[in-house]
Design an enzyme around this catalytic site. Sequence first.
Site, PDB file in Angstrom:
ATOM      1  N   SER A  15      -5.772   5.334   9.782  1.00  8.27           N
ATOM      2  CA  SER A  15      -4.359   5.705   9.597  1.00  8.27           C
ATOM      3  C   SER A  15      -4.185   6.797   8.564  1.00  8.27           C
ATOM      4  O   SER A  15      -3.155   7.482   8.550  1.00  8.27           O
ATOM      5  CB  SER A  15      -3.557   4.478   9.159  1.00  8.27           C
ATOM      6  N   HIS A  71      -5.252   5.513   1.524  1.00  7.39           N
ATOM      7  CA  HIS A  71      -4.341   4.508   0.958  1.00  7.39           C
ATOM      8  C   HIS A  71      -4.706   4.169  -0.488  1.00  7.39           C
ATOM      9  O   HIS A  71      -5.883   4.199  -0.858  1.00  7.39           O
ATOM     10  CB  HIS A  71      -4.450   3.166   1.678  1.00  7.39           C
ATOM     11  N   HIS A  84       0.836  -1.203   0.000  1.00  8.27           N
ATOM     12  CA  HIS A  84       0.000   0.000   0.000  1.00  8.27           C
ATOM     13  C   HIS A  84       0.869   1.250   0.000  1.00  8.27           C
ATOM     14  O   HIS A  84       2.062   1.211   0.315  1.00  8.27           O
ATOM     15  CB  HIS A  84      -0.971   0.009   1.198  1.00  8.27           C
ATOM     16  N   GLN A 101      -7.053  -3.101   9.570  1.00  4.04           N
ATOM     17  CA  GLN A 101      -8.273  -2.314   9.756  1.00  4.04           C
ATOM     18  C   GLN A 101      -9.286  -2.716   8.668  1.00  4.04           C
ATOM     19  O   GLN A 101      -8.889  -2.927   7.511  1.00  4.04           O
ATOM     20  CB  GLN A 101      -7.947  -0.819   9.675  1.00  4.04           C
ATOM     21  N   CYS A 138       3.906   4.949   5.798  1.00  5.51           N
ATOM     22  CA  CYS A 138       3.913   3.730   6.618  1.00  5.51           C
ATOM     23  C   CYS A 138       5.330   3.160   6.609  1.00  5.51           C
ATOM     24  O   CYS A 138       6.051   3.288   5.629  1.00  5.51           O
ATOM     25  CB  CYS A 138       2.955   2.702   6.023  1.00  5.51           C
TER      26      CYS A 138
HETATM   27  O1  4C0 Z   1       0.733  -0.207  11.247  1.00  4.98           O
HETATM   28  C1  4C0 Z   1       1.716   0.066  10.587  1.00  4.98           C
HETATM   29  C2  4C0 Z   1       2.695  -1.025  10.153  1.00  4.98           C
HETATM   30  C3  4C0 Z   1       2.010  -1.916   9.153  1.00  4.98           C
HETATM   31  C4  4C0 Z   1       2.926  -2.976   8.632  1.00  4.98           C
HETATM   32  C5  4C0 Z   1       2.458  -4.296   8.557  1.00  4.98           C
HETATM   33  C6  4C0 Z   1       3.284  -5.283   8.040  1.00  4.98           C
HETATM   34  C7  4C0 Z   1       4.581  -4.966   7.621  1.00  4.98           C
HETATM   35  C8  4C0 Z   1       5.048  -3.650   7.698  1.00  4.98           C
HETATM   36  C9  4C0 Z   1       4.222  -2.652   8.207  1.00  4.98           C
HETATM   37  N1  4C0 Z   1       2.008   1.280  10.138  1.00  4.98           N
HETATM   38  C10 4C0 Z   1       1.190   2.431  10.515  1.00  4.98           C
HETATM   39  C11 4C0 Z   1       0.448   2.932   9.256  1.00  4.98           C
HETATM   40  C12 4C0 Z   1      -0.454   1.880   8.686  1.00  4.98           C
HETATM   41  N2  4C0 Z   1      -1.752   1.809   8.938  1.00  4.98           N
HETATM   42  C13 4C0 Z   1      -2.230   0.764   8.218  1.00  4.98           C
HETATM   43  C14 4C0 Z   1      -3.525   0.222   8.100  1.00  4.98           C
HETATM   44  C15 4C0 Z   1      -3.715  -0.883   7.289  1.00  4.98           C
HETATM   45  C16 4C0 Z   1      -2.642  -1.473   6.613  1.00  4.98           C
HETATM   46  C17 4C0 Z   1      -1.351  -0.945   6.735  1.00  4.98           C
HETATM   47  C18 4C0 Z   1      -1.161   0.177   7.543  1.00  4.98           C
HETATM   48  N3  4C0 Z   1      -0.047   0.886   7.879  1.00  4.98           N
HETATM   49  C19 4C0 Z   1       2.086   3.571  10.973  1.00  4.98           C
HETATM   50  O2  4C0 Z   1       3.281   3.526  10.676  1.00  4.98           O
HETATM   51  O3  4C0 Z   1       1.540   4.505  11.608  1.00  4.98           O
END
Ligand code: 4C0
Length: 169
Positions: free
Chosen positions: A160, A163, A65, A137, A119
């Site tokens: 978040s 996307h 994403h 989510q 992200c």
């Molecule tokens: O939660 C994470 C890490 C997600 C992740 C999963 C697997 C591998 C690498 C990263 N990052 C959040 C931003 C964010 N919100 C999300 C909601 C849905 C999917 C991916 C997302 N990324 C942030 O940085 O605030």
Amino acid sequence: MSVWEVRMSNSKGLPYFFNTETKQSVWDPPSELSKEEVENLPGAKEHLSSGAGGEGRPGQVRASHLLVKHSGSRRPSSWKEENITRSQDEAVEILRGYQEQIGGDTKKFAELAKEHSDCSSHAHGGDLGFFGRGQMQKPFEDAAFGLEPGQMSDIISTDSGVHLVLRTA
Ligand SMILES: O=C(CCc1ccccc1)N[C@H](Cc1nc2ccccc2[nH]1)C(=O)O
């Protein structure tokens, strides 16, 4: 019986290693364990999906994403910008611009995600690895599971930010 076991971090959608004696949690396999030992840890079969290059498990998808956060994001900060103040409308406009540049080019998607996604997955071209339902989510999950491999979503919104989602497997 190893003191280590493999558990799943639901917030990150990633497996981690938990030491049942010290109660320590680490993302990377304990260096004192061989690959064989890691693969036979309690929870390994269930949680150590194949990650990059593998097949994942039935009922899982793999997606990347490109996230643009805004002032209403649950965490309006990222590797790129410590304090994100843009409005949601501005974030959508920015993402529209990337959507235009990407067209249907998945290589371009990964390039722009690496450079611009708010992200931590930007480091891997936006790749989130394999995940099943119940891990991300809901609006994100529904978008990813509603795509065919190779297909990209329109702009979606989660707590978040906004996307673009590309299903890769
Ligand atoms: O939660 C994470 C890490 C997600 C992740 C999963 C697997 C591998 C690498 C990263 N990052 C959040 C931003 C964010 N919100 C999300 C909601 C849905 C999917 C991916 C997302 N990324 C942030 O940085 O605030």
